[in-house]
Motif scaffolding. Structure first.
Motif, PDB file in Angstrom:
ATOM      1  N   PRO A   1       0.842  -1.190   0.000  1.00  0.00           N
ATOM      2  CA  PRO A   1       0.000   0.000   0.000  1.00  0.00           C
ATOM      3  C   PRO A   1       0.881   1.244   0.000  1.00  0.00           C
ATOM      4  O   PRO A   1       1.937   1.253   0.625  1.00  0.00           O
ATOM      5  N   VAL A   2       0.450   2.259  -0.724  1.00  0.00           N
ATOM      6  CA  VAL A   2       1.203   3.492  -0.846  1.00  0.00           C
ATOM      7  C   VAL A   2       0.236   4.657  -0.682  1.00  0.00           C
ATOM      8  O   VAL A   2      -0.844   4.658  -1.269  1.00  0.00           O
ATOM      9  N   GLU A   3       0.631   5.650   0.104  1.00  0.00           N
ATOM     10  CA  GLU A   3      -0.192   6.848   0.214  1.00  0.00           C
ATOM     11  C   GLU A   3       0.062   7.726  -1.002  1.00  0.00           C
ATOM     12  O   GLU A   3       1.216   7.974  -1.358  1.00  0.00           O
ATOM     13  N   VAL A   4      -1.014   8.149  -1.661  1.00  0.00           N
ATOM     14  CA  VAL A   4      -0.917   8.978  -2.861  1.00  0.00           C
ATOM     15  C   VAL A   4      -1.797  10.213  -2.702  1.00  0.00           C
ATOM     16  O   VAL A   4      -2.677  10.252  -1.845  1.00  0.00           O
ATOM     17  N   ARG A   5      -1.548  11.211  -3.536  1.00  0.00           N
ATOM     18  CA  ARG A   5      -2.370  12.413  -3.561  1.00  0.00           C
ATOM     19  C   ARG A   5      -3.567  12.193  -4.487  1.00  0.00           C
ATOM     20  O   ARG A   5      -3.451  11.465  -5.478  1.00  0.00           O
ATOM     21  N   THR A   6      -4.684  12.811  -4.141  1.00  0.00           N
ATOM     22  CA  THR A   6      -5.847  12.837  -5.019  1.00  0.00           C
ATOM     23  C   THR A   6      -6.243  14.293  -5.189  1.00  0.00           C
ATOM     24  O   THR A   6      -5.647  15.177  -4.564  1.00  0.00           O
ATOM     25  N   ARG A   7      -7.231  14.532  -5.975  1.00  0.00           N
ATOM     26  CA  ARG A   7      -7.764  15.894  -6.051  1.00  0.00           C
ATOM     27  C   ARG A   7      -8.376  16.244  -4.706  1.00  0.00           C
ATOM     28  O   ARG A   7      -8.907  15.378  -3.997  1.00  0.00           O
ATOM     29  N   GLU A   8      -8.308  17.501  -4.351  1.00  0.00           N
ATOM     30  CA  GLU A   8      -8.815  17.970  -3.050  1.00  0.00           C
ATOM     31  C   GLU A   8     -10.309  17.728  -2.887  1.00  0.00           C
ATOM     32  O   GLU A   8     -10.798  17.590  -1.774  1.00  0.00           O
ATOM     33  N   ASP A   9     -11.065  17.660  -3.990  1.00  0.00           N
ATOM     34  CA  ASP A   9     -12.515  17.511  -3.896  1.00  0.00           C
ATOM     35  C   ASP A   9     -12.981  16.058  -3.780  1.00  0.00           C
ATOM     36  O   ASP A   9     -14.172  15.789  -3.739  1.00  0.00           O
ATOM     37  N   VAL A  10     -12.060  15.106  -3.714  1.00  0.00           N
ATOM     38  CA  VAL A  10     -12.440  13.703  -3.544  1.00  0.00           C
ATOM     39  C   VAL A  10     -12.869  13.492  -2.095  1.00  0.00           C
ATOM     40  O   VAL A  10     -12.131  13.822  -1.162  1.00  0.00           O
ATOM     41  N   ALA A  11     -14.066  12.958  -1.910  1.00  0.00           N
ATOM     42  CA  ALA A  11     -14.606  12.758  -0.559  1.00  0.00           C
ATOM     43  C   ALA A  11     -13.765  11.737   0.205  1.00  0.00           C
ATOM     44  O   ALA A  11     -13.348  10.725  -0.358  1.00  0.00           O
ATOM     45  N   PRO A  12     -13.508  11.989   1.489  1.00  0.00           N
ATOM     46  CA  PRO A  12     -12.765  11.010   2.294  1.00  0.00           C
ATOM     47  C   PRO A  12     -13.644   9.835   2.700  1.00  0.00           C
ATOM     48  O   PRO A  12     -14.869   9.904   2.640  1.00  0.00           O
ATOM     49  N   ASN A  13     -12.982   8.763   3.114  1.00  0.00           N
ATOM     50  CA  ASN A  13     -13.637   7.576   3.672  1.00  0.00           C
ATOM     51  C   ASN A  13     -14.512   6.846   2.671  1.00  0.00           C
ATOM     52  O   ASN A  13     -15.621   6.416   2.973  1.00  0.00           O
ATOM     53  N   GLU A  14     -13.983   6.691   1.464  1.00  0.00           N
ATOM     54  CA  GLU A  14     -14.644   5.928   0.410  1.00  0.00           C
ATOM     55  C   GLU A  14     -13.642   4.963  -0.218  1.00  0.00           C
ATOM     56  O   GLU A  14     -12.443   5.217  -0.219  1.00  0.00           O
ATOM     57  N   LEU A  15     -14.170   3.881  -0.767  1.00  0.00           N
ATOM     58  CA  LEU A  15     -13.365   2.937  -1.542  1.00  0.00           C
ATOM     59  C   LEU A  15     -13.656   3.154  -3.021  1.00  0.00           C
ATOM     60  O   LEU A  15     -14.827   3.287  -3.410  1.00  0.00           O
ATOM     61  N   HIS A  16     -12.604   3.191  -3.823  1.00  0.00           N
ATOM     62  CA  HIS A  16     -12.740   3.332  -5.273  1.00  0.00           C
ATOM     63  C   HIS A  16     -11.869   2.270  -5.930  1.00  0.00           C
ATOM     64  O   HIS A  16     -10.673   2.185  -5.633  1.00  0.00           O
ATOM     65  N   VAL A  17     -12.460   1.487  -6.825  1.00  0.00           N
ATOM     66  CA  VAL A  17     -11.714   0.509  -7.617  1.00  0.00           C
ATOM     67  C   VAL A  17     -11.650   1.050  -9.036  1.00  0.00           C
ATOM     68  O   VAL A  17     -12.678   1.329  -9.660  1.00  0.00           O
ATOM     69  N   VAL A  18     -10.423   1.220  -9.536  1.00  0.00           N
ATOM     70  CA  VAL A  18     -10.188   1.704 -10.898  1.00  0.00           C
ATOM     71  C   VAL A  18      -9.653   0.502 -11.679  1.00  0.00           C
ATOM     72  O   VAL A  18      -8.476   0.160 -11.578  1.00  0.00           O
TER      73      VAL A  18
END
Length: 192
Positions: A37-54
């Motif tokens: 696991p690696v901590e990465v940056r996202t856009r500031e407007d991405v809601a916290p505490n969600e799971l996203h599978v790309v």
């Protein structure tokens, strides 16, 4: 694939970045770097505490406050079985038991008929060390899971019956982070 799916899948890549642009993990303890696991940056407007599978990049993200996310390398559903959509974590289980669905048995009886009475939880169970059960309002349990696996060669591949999988060490880490009722988005594939 229709235009709407292409746009939705492209939007997912815009939220979390392309595979090449992501931070590279540093190997330790002999684990492949792309499994860490690696901590990465996202856009500031991405809601916290969600799971996203790309699915196009075989990545799963647990979003955090401040435009950050934990990124995990995942295995996903094979063609025709990956189901994009919005879900929520309706149940969590440690060392879950597993029973193939009737559709799985009908599709591949040579692989699944022998397990129709179920497999108890444990190191040889296909759901691995932990499982997050995906539900939808009005539908209930979708029989889709985010789960562990003791088969690391399936990570980074589209091989499952629709579920997303992480190596056992990473599903244990994710399981501790994700509360019940968390939103889950399985983004559409953009690659054909």
């Amino acid at each position: 694939m229709d235009r709407r799916q292409l746009i939705a899948g492209s939007a997912a890549l815009a939220l979390f970045g392309s595979h090449e642009a992501m931070a590279q993990a540093v190997a330790s303890s002999g684990i492949r770097p792309d499994f860490l696991p690696v901590e990465v940056r996202t856009r500031e407007d991405v809601a916290p505490n969600e799971l996203h599978v790309v699915p196009d990049t075989f990545m799963l993200y647990w979003t955090m406050p401040g435009g950050r996310a934990m990124r995990y390398m995942a295995g996903i559903g094979r063609p025709g079985l990956y189901e994009p959509g919005e879900f929520y974590v309706g149940a969590k289980k440690e060392w879950p038991s597993w029973t193939p669905t009737q559709a799985m048995i009908e599709r591949e009886p040579e692989s699944y008929k022998q397990f129709e009475d179920g497999v108890p939880g444990g190191p040889n169970n296909p759901l691995g060390a932990r499982a997050l059960y995906l539900f939808q309002p009005g539908r209930g349990d979708t029989f889709l899971r985010i789960h562990g696996t003791n088969a690391p060669n399936t990570i980074g591949r589209a091989v499952s019956n629709g579920c997303a999988r992480l190596v056992n060490d990473q599903i244990i880490d994710l399981y501790e982070r994700v509360p019940l009722k968390s939103r889950v988005v399985l983004h559409p594939k953009t690659a054909v």
